[in-house]
Design a protein around this motif. Structure first.
Motif, PDB file in Angstrom:
ATOM      1  N   ARG A 279       0.849  -1.082   0.179  1.00  0.00           N
ATOM      2  CA  ARG A 279       0.116   0.019  -0.114  1.00  0.00           C
ATOM      3  C   ARG A 279       0.792   1.392   0.060  1.00  0.00           C
ATOM      4  NH1 ARG A 279      -4.628  -2.808   2.574  1.00  0.00           N
ATOM      5  NH2 ARG A 279      -3.939  -4.683   2.931  1.00  0.00           N
ATOM      6  N   GLY A 280       0.135   2.318  -0.046  1.00  0.00           N
ATOM      7  CA  GLY A 280       0.879   3.671   0.004  1.00  0.00           C
ATOM      8  C   GLY A 280       1.746   3.970  -1.519  1.00  0.00           C
ATOM      9  N   THR A 281       3.007   4.044  -1.347  1.00  0.00           N
ATOM     10  CA  THR A 281       3.558   4.537  -2.536  1.00  0.00           C
ATOM     11  C   THR A 281       4.243   3.128  -3.211  1.00  0.00           C
ATOM     12  OG1 THR A 281       5.410   5.377  -1.319  1.00  0.00           O
ATOM     13  CG2 THR A 281       3.848   6.710  -1.972  1.00  0.00           C
ATOM     14  N   ASN A 282       5.072   3.395  -4.303  1.00  0.00           N
ATOM     15  CA  ASN A 282       6.028   2.369  -4.530  1.00  0.00           C
ATOM     16  C   ASN A 282       6.849   1.867  -3.819  1.00  0.00           C
ATOM     17  OD1 ASN A 282       4.381   2.913  -6.580  1.00  0.00           O
ATOM     18  ND2 ASN A 282       6.044   3.067  -8.242  1.00  0.00           N
ATOM     19  N   LEU A 283       7.202   0.624  -3.750  1.00  0.00           N
ATOM     20  CA  LEU A 283       8.204   0.153  -2.894  1.00  0.00           C
ATOM     21  C   LEU A 283       9.675  -0.112  -3.705  1.00  0.00           C
ATOM     22  CD1 LEU A 283       9.320  -1.100   0.050  1.00  0.00           C
ATOM     23  CD2 LEU A 283       8.530  -3.056  -1.086  1.00  0.00           C
ATOM     24  N   ARG A 284      10.562   0.407  -3.222  1.00  0.00           N
ATOM     25  CA  ARG A 284      11.856   0.384  -4.081  1.00  0.00           C
ATOM     26  C   ARG A 284      12.713  -0.742  -3.220  1.00  0.00           C
ATOM     27  NH1 ARG A 284      12.073   4.649  -7.553  1.00  0.00           N
ATOM     28  NH2 ARG A 284      10.671   6.142  -6.863  1.00  0.00           N
ATOM     29  N   GLN A 285      13.382  -1.822  -3.854  1.00  0.00           N
ATOM     30  CA  GLN A 285      14.175  -2.781  -3.375  1.00  0.00           C
ATOM     31  C   GLN A 285      15.047  -2.169  -2.316  1.00  0.00           C
ATOM     32  OE1 GLN A 285      14.411  -6.069  -5.467  1.00  0.00           O
ATOM     33  NE2 GLN A 285      15.224  -7.353  -3.715  1.00  0.00           N
ATOM     34  N   SER A 286      15.724  -0.981  -2.662  1.00  0.00           N
ATOM     35  CA  SER A 286      16.943  -0.787  -1.809  1.00  0.00           C
ATOM     36  C   SER A 286      16.524  -0.014  -0.509  1.00  0.00           C
ATOM     37  CB  SER A 286      17.608   0.395  -2.700  1.00  0.00           C
ATOM     38  OG  SER A 286      16.751   1.372  -2.833  1.00  0.00           O
ATOM     39  N   SER A 287      15.247   0.112  -0.367  1.00  0.00           N
ATOM     40  CA  SER A 287      14.548   0.946   0.888  1.00  0.00           C
ATOM     41  C   SER A 287      14.607   0.025   2.025  1.00  0.00           C
ATOM     42  CB  SER A 287      13.465   1.548   0.400  1.00  0.00           C
ATOM     43  OG  SER A 287      12.307   0.569   0.210  1.00  0.00           O
ATOM     44  N   LYS A 288      14.940   0.685   3.274  1.00  0.00           N
ATOM     45  CA  LYS A 288      14.698   0.117   4.335  1.00  0.00           C
ATOM     46  C   LYS A 288      13.485   0.185   5.035  1.00  0.00           C
ATOM     47  CE  LYS A 288      19.114  -0.022   6.787  1.00  0.00           C
ATOM     48  NZ  LYS A 288      19.776   0.027   7.907  1.00  0.00           N
ATOM     49  N   VAL A 302      12.281  -8.922  -3.062  1.00  0.00           N
ATOM     50  CA  VAL A 302      11.130  -8.795  -2.938  1.00  0.00           C
ATOM     51  C   VAL A 302      10.281  -9.466  -4.058  1.00  0.00           C
ATOM     52  CG1 VAL A 302       8.856  -7.026  -3.032  1.00  0.00           C
ATOM     53  CG2 VAL A 302      11.260  -6.261  -1.921  1.00  0.00           C
ATOM     54  N   ASN A 303       9.324 -10.211  -3.975  1.00  0.00           N
ATOM     55  CA  ASN A 303       8.924 -10.914  -5.058  1.00  0.00           C
ATOM     56  C   ASN A 303       7.424 -10.484  -5.232  1.00  0.00           C
ATOM     57  OD1 ASN A 303      10.693 -13.200  -3.893  1.00  0.00           O
ATOM     58  ND2 ASN A 303      11.122 -12.919  -5.974  1.00  0.00           N
ATOM     59  N   VAL A 304       6.857 -10.423  -6.444  1.00  0.00           N
ATOM     60  CA  VAL A 304       5.466 -10.153  -6.617  1.00  0.00           C
ATOM     61  C   VAL A 304       4.587 -11.571  -6.663  1.00  0.00           C
ATOM     62  CG1 VAL A 304       3.700  -8.949  -8.181  1.00  0.00           C
ATOM     63  CG2 VAL A 304       5.817  -8.031  -7.578  1.00  0.00           C
ATOM     64  N   ASP A 486       4.235 -19.214 -10.213  1.00  0.00           N
ATOM     65  CA  ASP A 486       4.345 -18.443 -11.582  1.00  0.00           C
ATOM     66  C   ASP A 486       5.205 -17.364 -11.269  1.00  0.00           C
ATOM     67  OD1 ASP A 486       0.837 -17.299 -10.438  1.00  0.00           O
ATOM     68  OD2 ASP A 486       2.942 -17.717  -9.246  1.00  0.00           O
ATOM     69  N   SER A 487       5.539 -17.178  -9.981  1.00  0.00           N
ATOM     70  CA  SER A 487       6.442 -15.864  -9.760  1.00  0.00           C
ATOM     71  C   SER A 487       7.963 -16.417 -10.229  1.00  0.00           C
ATOM     72  CB  SER A 487       6.441 -15.506  -8.511  1.00  0.00           C
ATOM     73  OG  SER A 487       7.283 -16.424  -7.561  1.00  0.00           O
ATOM     74  N   ASP A 488       8.111 -17.571  -9.811  1.00  0.00           N
ATOM     75  CA  ASP A 488       9.408 -18.029 -10.262  1.00  0.00           C
ATOM     76  C   ASP A 488       9.706 -18.042 -11.810  1.00  0.00           C
ATOM     77  OD1 ASP A 488      10.140 -20.543  -7.768  1.00  0.00           O
ATOM     78  OD2 ASP A 488      10.372 -18.584  -7.894  1.00  0.00           O
ATOM     79  N   SER A 489       8.723 -18.765 -12.635  1.00  0.00           N
ATOM     80  CA  SER A 489       8.819 -18.577 -13.920  1.00  0.00           C
ATOM     81  C   SER A 489       9.055 -17.174 -14.499  1.00  0.00           C
ATOM     82  CB  SER A 489       7.669 -19.360 -14.805  1.00  0.00           C
ATOM     83  OG  SER A 489       6.518 -18.597 -14.350  1.00  0.00           O
ATOM     84  N   GLU A 490       8.233 -16.249 -13.755  1.00  0.00           N
ATOM     85  CA  GLU A 490       8.328 -14.871 -14.090  1.00  0.00           C
ATOM     86  C   GLU A 490       9.750 -14.378 -14.322  1.00  0.00           C
ATOM     87  OE1 GLU A 490       4.086 -12.903 -13.036  1.00  0.00           O
ATOM     88  OE2 GLU A 490       5.972 -12.403 -11.919  1.00  0.00           O
ATOM     89  N   VAL A 747       2.873  -9.008  -2.442  1.00  0.00           N
ATOM     90  CA  VAL A 747       4.322  -9.243  -2.287  1.00  0.00           C
ATOM     91  C   VAL A 747       4.624 -10.189  -1.327  1.00  0.00           C
ATOM     92  CG1 VAL A 747       4.904  -7.203  -3.661  1.00  0.00           C
ATOM     93  CG2 VAL A 747       4.845  -7.227  -1.227  1.00  0.00           C
ATOM     94  N   ARG A 748       5.907 -10.700  -1.410  1.00  0.00           N
ATOM     95  CA  ARG A 748       6.752 -11.598  -0.483  1.00  0.00           C
ATOM     96  C   ARG A 748       8.002 -10.818  -0.268  1.00  0.00           C
ATOM     97  NH1 ARG A 748      10.776 -15.137  -1.558  1.00  0.00           N
ATOM     98  NH2 ARG A 748      10.893 -16.886  -0.129  1.00  0.00           N
ATOM     99  N   ILE A 749       7.855 -10.435   1.145  1.00  0.00           N
ATOM    100  CA  ILE A 749       9.101  -9.559   1.348  1.00  0.00           C
ATOM    101  C   ILE A 749      10.209 -10.413   2.099  1.00  0.00           C
ATOM    102  CG2 ILE A 749      10.499  -7.594   2.675  1.00  0.00           C
ATOM    103  CD1 ILE A 749       7.932  -5.875   1.676  1.00  0.00           C
ATOM    104  N   GLU A 750      11.246 -10.674   1.789  1.00  0.00           N
ATOM    105  CA  GLU A 750      12.272 -11.253   2.635  1.00  0.00           C
ATOM    106  C   GLU A 750      13.377 -10.470   3.493  1.00  0.00           C
ATOM    107  OE1 GLU A 750      13.947 -14.575   0.533  1.00  0.00           O
ATOM    108  OE2 GLU A 750      15.733 -14.633   1.781  1.00  0.00           O
ATOM    109  N   LEU A 751      13.299 -10.796   4.593  1.00  0.00           N
ATOM    110  CA  LEU A 751      14.282 -10.054   5.705  1.00  0.00           C
ATOM    111  C   LEU A 751      15.054 -10.855   6.236  1.00  0.00           C
ATOM    112  CD1 LEU A 751      11.266  -8.050   7.301  1.00  0.00           C
ATOM    113  CD2 LEU A 751      12.593  -7.233   5.450  1.00  0.00           C
TER     114      LEU A 751
END
Lengths: 1141, 362
Positions: A279-288, A302-304, A486-490, A747-751
């Protein structure tokens, strides 16, 4: 109605209306006369009111960044005190939307509510930390209020939290109204609660009444009404949420290898994935990101994923209503929807009834069948692999083989497990060793296989199984297969595409890749050739050719790929060199490595903005045709050279040549019809634009003119349209690179390096929020905020007392210093916050943007009856240093006084200190002003000072100085999610609190004790005014103090001889006076007697009344006690359905 | 707390320092001329670091003993009144360029006085910064109070010039959508000559007109002669030209006097350079690509678009550095896909929503 045997036909309402309309000739919309103003004044007033109403419609135009096509689900939070019916409401709502009854409602539950809207319901427990977090993400709050009790403190606290973090929409829900039996009481209760609610939110805020509970749910029609209100709710973008990406995690998985967990006894940092809608704005991968209650973290990946709860698609869109099938969709991984439950690290399938493998008579679902088939596996994966005939390459002669080298590993593992068994009787280890023995293999990956050993015994409920050691990643994959596939194949496709893009031009060019590079090489050489002496011959053609070549070559270059995903040096990119080794290591592209030779070659190059100009390189401009080729760039030049209308005159032929050349270049690459089509499209666009302009001007010139408000809105919409269109065409990978992950996607966010307690003490009742941080918010500094103590908070706030802030995503404890602006000269420290006023506070903490709201707390303790929101405010300034001062008074005494000069001691300790204060203003208590002059040599720290008048030895001299103070660099994030008991977080405490808890006495310094002050009486010398001065003074100013008269006055000296009757008269007067005195004395005595008697009487009455009061109170308490006792008994009798949250 | 971004090599030092300060991420640059016979930072680089320290609060700059490595932990940009003496090895433009990028995001409006060389071979001259660079900032809504005053000129090698740079503070820069390059409608220029015959500037103007007059009549070239104290310590002259299009896209070029050269040579050089700049096309000229791209990245979270010529070497590295610091990349496609001869590119990016954190409220 008149009595009659047969009813006559009554025409329907519709028909009646029709005829009526026709009959009266009411064709136009409304009767104009009826609305005509009768008086001018009224008309004026009405007009004014209309204008005012129009103005209230206007709000500051804000950009709504939620995507139109697939918006993220709206977060609907259900908030209220425990026992008010939150879970019941949640279940009712979910049932209304999805026709499913949840046994257990935990965590966020996402349902589809309409064709364009999804809702995520989340129940907020009564913990203050959860309320803060929910308040930061909820779009709509259903604030539940116990109607039979009224508002509780928590509700007000929650509203204050909302206020500080941007006010989302709030709907009040009143429950337990069935407990109020009397109709009039019910009515008045509703009224008072409504009134209070309206003052808290706004006049006319929606308040719902839910009557009673039927079948464990609220009545269906009431819920239906509520959902209708929810579905038409419009949301205004909130500024903070519109500038930060965030995610409400609805699922959490631990990806840490089992072995590392085991080796560290569960204490190692974990790798965790969180799932949710962005939600909110676009999430960039480099952001904390910041997870409130856990801390700051950097995103590993991050994976969609595919949308687990998708909106209805195009074909169902055609229907007016949402299809019934879509209604069944519900995504609630933390709850047990449809018997599937996602635990923190596993997926559970709940099979009702007694489940045994042998029982084949029972019909089974597909899923169950599949699981049972999996259990039948009798060979390990390793065996299958070793038996398989996979060849690595088509030409390989041997299939792949697996070396069985992991035996000893697993043996040692098993040993370990056995050892562990003795120490801790854990089911995990038990399972492991059991499985190993049963299978007799060294396989650890098939967890389901090991389960089968036990599966025979059967079980009725889901067992608390922990997985074998190496399982997690495998299992994770298999568990979340549907989601990942599907995400993997993507991903794979995306990579491929990327490289393809890198190799071939992005446009539809049929040329071979190899061709291009060859050409390019050739070009490069050609370009590098120095301009020889023969440069003059056929210059124009050469220049034109070179230009065209140049242009063509550049066009073929994929700038994005060469800049962002190759490791060419910038000059290589610009000069058009190709990378030969791109394929071998694309992962390296990010790093900034340069071959050493290259860096050396450029070593002496200056960091210059302008290029070096030389006449040589610009020689081409000596040529006429080159000069003319630029004509079209000027307004005086011909318009479109591409149209074929070339310049006429002397250079027409050359220009024509140039055009031809260009055309030749373009034709082989581009199919002619393509160019024509493009031209046609361009023409059409131009025409459309012209038509629009004409229409605008012709139809209504005024309509095109918009007021400021509409103009701004239009501007915003235009920009949003650009945002949508700009990246429409490019592929997903590149799109992510350019604009990040868009809101609305699942999304799936890995931390990585997540504290283990987050997993160990995970509780789905507490929300997990992933809040994205702006680059500036990762930093620390001193924040200056405007703060106001909450008027319901009973204590004052003290400087340097720890305070817990909720600011941005974060919750943290820090030590503020309060201050006020002192005549715009200095920031002066305050010991305490002012009573009813804003003041400044400065503290050390993570940077937040100015204008961010916050609220502060002294404790999160749920037990206190106090109002817990201690202050609210807004961030004003961020800096790396502070300018707060506090007053410091240095005192000294004179030890030698000359005329206006005095020597002062006891103010400083050394001459150095004096030197620092030379010229400083000093003052006596009596107000004589002076200045520090110079240090004296003899007593250390003594100095010479001058005053505007002579000071006294008894005067105290003081120097007012300002001492700057810095807030302590203390930042303690609230890590409530890491606790096993999440409501019990406590940060740094005050010394007094610690002492109180440990039962220690405050140490008392002897010097701090108050003693009676003994002051010697002060003797003032008489004021001496010299005779000369006296003489010079004007009369009015002459001192009046005369010496007492020594000589007796005439009145004193004279002797009085009285006449006999005079004597008599005086004697009589004396007697009368004596009598009167006596009389008064006697009267007073009598009166006091009477008064005493009256007092006695009153006292007696008072005592009687107190007795009565006491009796009455006793009665009340007795009744109350009886009532509560009865209630308790009743409760024991039938277990009440009040869920504790 | 924030991870340090590392680079090696002395190149692109300025842009990396600027990006570091704007993004707040610490940067470490090592191997600065480590193989060079004169290793380490040069005097002007050190001077730039000092200047950055002056305009910020809480910045930590650590230079290694050999001077071949620098660590910059950025603080907040405070701005305010700052005076700096630039070394004579570089012109004022070298120092002013990064500060133009930082200026709008400071706490207090900039009032910066720089002394040194105003015009030289390598860096943008004060004239160009005043007439071209600052109008580029206006594209992003930074206009009120933006000013560069040339108090006195200083030619190399003696210097002695002084400029004042005034920059307002903004909350957020506007998103740029600049896709129409338009046609050149006017050409302006400033010819200045200090401590040489004032006729030199007139000669330059005449020579430049001889080249440019064929295109457009609207050419005004100002002859700007500084006298006495204001003319610095060394003789020199230069011509700066700018061409403005109908959509107010600006292209510029400049040439500086060389020892032994004639004013006519300088003028020819400048006007031809201007022509080749115009041929590059786009809405932004090559010297200002970095500035425009940076401001686009710092815009609100919307798509910004700009049509430009091909990136220069500096720009390419700048794009990469932006990705390191802000995590965002540009979409770069040919501006006119249907026209193969068109070398112009369309740069579009999604702004990071950068808000001036340093700005004080109330």
């Amino acid at each position: 109605m008149e009595s009659q045997t047969h009813k006559t036909h009554r025409p329907s309402n519709k028909a009646e209306k029709k005829t009526k309309g026709k009959g009266k000739g009411k064709q136009s919309g409304f009767n104009e006369k009826a609305f005509a103003p009768k008086s001018g004044r009224r008309a004026e007033r009405e007009g004014r009111r209309n204008v005012e109403r129009e103005q209230t419609r206007l709000h500051v135009p804000l950009v709504d960044r939620t995507p139109d096509d697939i918006p993220p689900p709206v977060i609907v939070a259900i908030v209220g005190p425990s026992g008010v019916g939150k879970t019941t409401l949640l279940k009712s709502l979910v049932r209304r939307y999805s026709k499913q009854t949840l046994q257990e409602a935990k965590g966020p539950i996402t349902v589809v509510s309409g064709k364009k809207r999804r809702l995520t319901f989340i129940e907020c427990n009564n913990d203050l930390n959860s309320m803060i977090d929910i308040g930061k993400v909820a779009d709509l709050v259903l604030l539940m209020i116990d109607g039979s009790y009224g508002f509780e403190m928590d509700a007000f606290e929650f509203l204050n939290i909302l206020q500080a973090h941007g006010f989302p929409k709030v709907i009040g829900v009143l429950t337990h109204l069935d407990l109020i039996k009397k109709q009039s009481t019910l009515k008045s209760t509703k009224k008072t609660i409504k009134k209070r609610f309206w003052t808290e939110i706004y006049q006319g805020a929606k308040l719902f009444y839910l009557s009673g509970v039927l079948n464990g749910r609220y009545p269906d029609n009431e819920i239906l009404n509520l959902t209708r209100f929810i579905s038409v709710m419009k949301f205004r973008p909130l500024i903070f949420r519109n500038s930060h990406p965030y995610l409400l995690a609805d699922r959490i998985e631990d990806l840490t290898p089992r072995e590392t967990i085991r080796a560290s006894r569960g204490k190692c940092d974990r790798t965790v994935t969180l799932y949710g809608y962005l939600r909110g704005t676009n999430l960039r991968q480099s952001s904390k990101v910041h997870i409130p209650g856990v801390g700051d973290m950097s995103i590993t990946s991050v994976n969609v994923l595919g949308d687990p709860c998708p909106l209805p698609d195009a074909d169902s869109e055609k229907r007016r209503k949402l299809s019934e099938k879509k209604k069944l969709l519900v995504h609630a991984p933390m709850s047990d929807v449809g018997g599937v439950m996602y635990d923190k690290d596993a997926v559970w399938i709940n099979v009702p009834g007694n489940f045994t493998r042998g029982a084949t008579d029972v019909p089974r679902g597909e899923g169950e069948q599949m699981v049972m088939n999996l259990q039948d596996v009798d060979v390990t994966l390793a065996d299958t692999v070793s038996r398989s005939q996979i060849k690595l390459l088509g030409s390989s002669s041997m299939p792949l083989t697996v070396e069985p080298h992991d035996d000893e590993d697993s043996e040692s593992l098993a040993d370990d497990a056995e050892e562990d068994e003795e120490r801790m009787d854990d089911s995990e280890e038990d399972d492991l060793s059991d499985g190993d023995e049963a299978e007799g293999t060294s396989e650890e990956e098939l967890d389901l296989g090991s389960d089968s050993g036990r599966g025979d015994q059967g079980r009725t409920s889901s067992r608390r199984v922990t997985r074998p050691i190496a399982g997690p990643s495998e299992k994770e994959r298999s568990g979340g297969d549907i989601a990942f596939a599907d995400s993997d194949s993507e991903l794979g496709e995306g990579d491929e595409e990327w490289h393809n893009r890198g190799n071939s031009p992005p446009l539809d060019l049929e040329d071979d890749v190899g061709d291009v590079s060859d050409e390019n090489d050739g070009d490069g050489e050609e370009e590098d050739m120095p301009v020889g002496p023969a440069w003059k011959e056929n210059l124009s053609a050469k220049a034109a050719a070179a230009f065209a070549e140049h242009a063509r070559r550049k066009r073929r270059k994929d700038w994005m790929a060469s800049i962002y995903s190759s490791n060419l040096t910038p000059s290589q990119i610009v000069n058009g060199e190709r990378e030969c080794s791109r394929e071998e290591d694309p992962s390296d592209a990010d790093d900034f490595f340069r071959p050493k030779g290259a860096s050396e070659r450029k070593d002496d190059e200056l960091d210059r903005t302008k290029e070096i100009l030389s006449l040589e390189s610009l020689r081409e401009w000596e040529n006429e045709s080159t000069l003319d080729s630029l004509r079209s760039a000027f307004i005086t030049g011909d318009h479109a050279p591409a149209d074929g209308v070339t310049a006429e005159g002397e250079d027409g032929s050359e220009a024509g040549d140039f055009e031809d050349l260009e055309a030749d270049e373009s034709s082989p690459q581009q199919p002619p019809q393509d160019a024509e089509a493009a031209r046609a499209a361009e023409l059409a666009a131009k025409k459309a634009e012209l038509k629009r302009k004409f229409d605008e001007q012709y139809d209504d010139p005024e309509a095109a003119k918009m007021d400021f408000y509409d103009e701004k809105k239009e501007e915003i919409n235009r920009q949003l349209q650009i945002n949508r269109d700009e990246f429409e065409g490019i592929n997903a990978e590149a799109r992510v690179l350019v604009e990040g992950y868009r809101p609305g996607s699942y999304v799936r966010i890995e931390l990585s390096n997540v504290p283990c307690e987050m997993i160990e003490h995970f509780d789905p009742h507490y929300p997990i929020i992933v809040g994205g941080l702006l680059p500036s918010e990762e930093r620390f500094g001193y924040l200056q905020v405007r703060i106001k103590r909450h008027r319901w908070f009973t204590k004052t706030l003290k400087t340097n007392d720890p305070l817990t802030f909720s600011l941005g995503w974060r919750r943290f404890q820090t030590v503020p210093i309060y201050s006020l602006d002192d005549h715009s000269i200095r920031m002066r420290m305050l010991k305490y916050t002012p009573e009813h006023m804003h003041c400044y506070a400065t503290f050390y903490g993570p940077v937040s943007l100015p204008n961010t709201g916050f609220c502060a707390f002294n404790s999160f303790d749920g037990e206190t009856s106090m109002f817990r929101v201690s202050a609210t405010g807004v961030v004003l300034d961020v800096d790396r240093s502070t300018k707060i001062v506090k007053k410091l008074k240095l005192t000294g005494v004179p030890f030698k006084i000359f005329k206006n000069t005095a020597f002062i001691k006891d103010m400083f300790n050394s001459a150095l200190e004096v030197a620092k204060f030379e010229g400083a203003h000093i003052r006596t208590v009596s107000g004589i002003r002076g200045q520090v002059k110079k240090a004296l040599s003899k007593p250390d720290g003594a100095f010479r000072a001058t005053f505007e008048d002579k000071v006294l030895m008894s005067d105290i001299i003081f120097l007012r100085a300002w001492y700057s103070i810095q807030p302590r660099k203390f930042y303690n994030p609230v890590t409530s999610l890491l606790l096993s008991d999440k409501g019990r977080w406590s940060g740094m405490r005050l010394t007094g609190e610690v002492r109180k808890e440990q039962g220690l006495k405050t140490p008392l310094a002897v010097n701090s004790a108050y003693k009676p002050i003994e002051r010697a009486p002060r003797r003032f010398n008489a004021l001496k005014v010299s005779k000369k001065l006296q003489a010079a003074l004007p009369y009015a100013s002459k001192p009046r103090a005369m010496k007492p008269q020594r000589k007796k006055t005439y009145m004193e000296r004279r002797t009085v001889v009285m006449e006999p009757e005079e004597k008599k008269a005086i004697a009589l007067m004396q007697q009368i006076r004596a009598l009167r005195k006596d009389q008064v004395a006697r009267r007073r005595e009598k009166q006091s007697e009477r008064k005493a008697a009256h007092r006695k009487k009153v006292e007696k009455e008072e005592a009687k009344r107190a007795d009565k009061e006491k009796e009455k109170r006793k009665d009340i308490m007795r009744v109350a006690g009886l009532k509560s006792k009865r209630e308790m008994e009743a409760e024991e009798g039938r277990p009440r359905k009040k869920r504790k949250t | 707390m924030a991870s340090v971004i590392s680079y090696s090599g002395h190149q692109y030092l300025r842009q990396r320092l600027v990006l570091s300060i704007l993004s707040g991420k610490p940067v470490r640059i090592d191997k600065i001329r480590s193989e060079h016979e004169n290793p380490g930072l040069t005097d002007y680089e050190v001077s730039l670091l000092r200047l950055l320290e002056k305009v910020t609060n809480g910045t930590v700059i650590e230079i290694s003993v050999t001077g071949t490595a620098v660590l910059l932990k950025p603080g907040v940009i405070t701005g305010g009144s700052v005076t700096h003496d630039c070394p004579l090895s570089r012109a004022i433009g070298y120092f002013l360029e990064p500060l133009v990028m930082l200026g709008p995001f400071s706490k207090k409006p900039f009032y910066l006085t720089l002394r040194g060389i105003t015009t030289d071979q390598d860096d943008l001259s004060a004239d160009l910064i005043r007439t071209v660079t600052l109008p580029h900032l206006q594209l992003f809504g930074i206009s009120e109070g933006l000013e560069l005053r040339i108090k006195s000129r200083g030619a190399p090698p003696g210097g002695g010039g002084e400029v004042q740079f005034l920059c307002p503070v903004v909350k957020q820069v506007k998103t740029l959508n600049f896709v129409e390059s338009g046609k050149i409608k006017r050409i302006r220029g400033i010819a200045h000559a200090v401590r040489v015959s004032p006729q030199f500037s007139n000669r330059m103007i005449d020579a430049a007109r001889s080249v440019l007059n064929r295109y457009i009549p609207d050419i005004y070239l100002y002859s700007d002669v500084y006298k006495g104290e204001e003319s610095g310590k060394s003789p020199g002259y230069a011509l700066s030209l700018l061409a403005e299009s109908t959509t107010s896209a600006v292209h510029c070029a400049e040439a500086v006097s060389q020892p032994g050269g004639t004013p006519e040579d300088v003028a020819l050089l400048a006007s031809r350079a201007l022509l080749s700049e115009i041929r590059q096309g786009g809405c932004v000229d090559r010297k200002h690509q970095c500035l425009v791209l940076l401001m686009m990245v710092l815009g609100s979270e919307d798509v910004g678009r700009c049509r430009m010529g091909e990136p220069t070497v500096r720009t390419v590295q700048f794009l990469r550095d932006i990705r390191d610091f802000f995590g965002t990349s540009f979409k770069i496609v040919p501006a006119n896909p249907s026209d193969p001869s068109c070398a112009e590119l369309m740069y579009s990016c999604y702004g990071t929503g950068y808000v001036n954190v340093n700005r004080t409220l109330a």
